[in-house]
Design an enzyme around this catalytic site. Structure first.
Site, PDB file in Angstrom:
ATOM      1  N   ARG A  11      10.730  19.825 -48.456  1.00 10.63           N
ATOM      2  CA  ARG A  11      10.216  19.843 -47.094  1.00 10.63           C
ATOM      3  C   ARG A  11      11.108  20.803 -46.315  1.00 10.63           C
ATOM      4  O   ARG A  11      12.307  20.589 -46.216  1.00 10.63           O
ATOM      5  CB  ARG A  11      10.316  18.446 -46.490  1.00 10.63           C
ATOM      6  N   ASP A  32       6.934  22.012 -42.438  1.00  9.82           N
ATOM      7  CA  ASP A  32       6.510  20.988 -41.481  1.00  9.82           C
ATOM      8  C   ASP A  32       5.714  21.588 -40.319  1.00  9.82           C
ATOM      9  O   ASP A  32       5.037  20.878 -39.587  1.00  9.82           O
ATOM     10  CB  ASP A  32       7.756  20.283 -40.933  1.00  9.82           C
ATOM     11  N   HIS A  82       2.704   9.890 -35.182  1.00  2.68           N
ATOM     12  CA  HIS A  82       3.880   9.747 -36.052  1.00  2.68           C
ATOM     13  C   HIS A  82       5.029   9.267 -35.174  1.00  2.68           C
ATOM     14  O   HIS A  82       5.578  10.025 -34.378  1.00  2.68           O
ATOM     15  CB  HIS A  82       4.216  11.093 -36.705  1.00  2.68           C
TER      16      HIS A  82
END
Ligand code: ADP
Length: 373
Positions: free
Chosen positions: A70, A127, A186
């Site tokens: 990531r 991301d 989120h």
């Protein structure tokens, strides 16, 4: 989603030079505090638990086909996952000024894996990528036009998570993602919302940095930029001091004076702590306000999705966030509780579904590797 064969984590918050390694695999788990000096050494110890000891699941490290990372910031260049080569590493390095807290660690991880596993395919999953095709009007800040040319724009973050939960939401309601308007929330230590229309992010609350938007654990989220000018002029704040103030000493922690952890703040509120109550009230107020903004960008709503630490675990947040949207036909069940499985918390005849989905960023990264290699 298949169960992982193995998982491991390093906790760096112990005293200097000590790291807590936890790993699980083959039905066993181990936890140990090790004297470890740097990231590379920590990662090596972690990877060894794949082939050694009670958590062994592989005969040899050469059984690994690829490593996925990531990577927080891909800038304007990287709007899809990419196989890592020298050029990609140089780009991650070049983007450090845009993500000073994250991109250096991402690069260290990539280089450490080269050291441990040799010449193995590695993939960067960004991301920012999921938000990269956002309409210009949502991405552009109304500053001078020079900002557009300088790349000062809304990038958005948590994209891997928003994308994963959007797809999972479509699967749960049994409809095609292309036909849905979804609001994904989120809510972890960092918090962001995304407006997902037809499978694309068309708006999001985080911006040029992960500081914009919602109130978070220790980050302020959006505040009047005039406050910063005031603090610089009247109190002589430096850039570093403002950085610390807004990123580390604000949000739930700043207002409550207790903790950046929602659990502790709610507990204190329930015991009558007034500052904790204020912190929770502001968190909810800001959440609803930004949810409203995202719904406007969507122009409709089939489902609202909650994910990450707070989003997956806090019935209080689900309830109070959704109370603001009963007029749109969001109606939650009376009995709400946490569950290990993903769940629909809306009543059967609610016009809008409300889903609690456990985000699976690692699985999403693994899928990106499979897709690319
Ligand atoms: P990160 O963004 O660092 O990945 P997480 O997604 O793990 O963080 O989220 C951390 C947040 O989740 C913390 O604020 C923590 O208080 C909150 N959280 C975890 N469990 C619960 C719970 N049962 N109720 C409310 N909040 C919770």
């Amino acid at each position: 989603m298949p169960e992982p064969l193995w998982r491991a984590a390093l906790d760096w918050t112990h005293q200097q030079g000590q790291v807590e390694l936890s790993a699980s695999g083959a039905g066993e788990s181990v936890q140990q505090v090790l004297p470890i000096a740097d990231k590379a050494e920590g990662l090596e110890a972690m990877v060894k638990t794949l082939v050694d000891g009670p958590t062994q699941v592989l005969d040899s490290l050469s059984d690994i086909d690829a490593v996925g990372h990531r990577v927080v910031h891909g800038g304007r260049e990287y709007i899809d996952s990419v196989r890592i080569d020298d050029q990609v590493k140089a780009a991650i390095q070049r983007l450090i000024p845009l993500a000073p807290a994250h991109n250096p660690a991402n690069l260290q991880g990539i280089e450490a894996m080269e050291g441990i596993l040799g010449d193995i395919p590695q993939v960067a999953v960004f991301d920012t990528a999921f938000h990269a095709r956002m309409p210009e009007a949502a991405a552009t800040y109304p500053g001078p036009y020079a900002w557009v040319e300088q790349g000062i724009r809304r990038y958005g973050f948590h994209g891997i998570s928003h994308q994963y939960v959007a797809q999972r939401a479509a699967d749960m309601v049994g409809r095609d993602l292309a036909d849905l308007k979804l609001l994904t929330c989120h809510l972890g230590n960092g918090c962001s919302l995304a407006a997902v229309k037809g499978g694309l992010s068309v708006d999001t609350t985080m911006g040029f940095t992960p500081l914009e938007g919602l109130m978070m654990g220790s980050r302020s989220g959006s505040v009047d930029p005039g406050i910063l000018i005031y603090l610089i002029r009247q109190e002589g704040y430096s850039a570093d001091q403002l950085d610390t103030l807004l990123n580390k000493e604000s949000g739930l922690k700043g207002l409550s004076g207790l903790s950046n952890d929602m659990r502790s703040v709610v507990e204190a509120m329930e015991q009558g702590n007034e500052r904790a109550r204020l912190a929770v009230d502001v968190f909810i107020h800001r959440l609803r306000r930004e949810m409203g903004g995202m719904i406007a960008s969507l122009g409709g709503l089939e489902a609202v999705v909650f994910t990450a630490g707070i989003g997956e675990n806090s019935p209080l947040v689900w309830q109070r966030a959704c109370e603001g949207f009963e007029f749109l036909g969001v109606r939650l069940k009376d009995e709400l509780g946490r569950a290990k499985e993903d769940q629909d918390i809306a009543v059967a005849d609610s016009r809008v579904r409300a889903l609690v989905i456990h985000t699976q960023e690692e699985w999403a990264i693994a899928q990106a590797c499979i897709g690319l290699l």
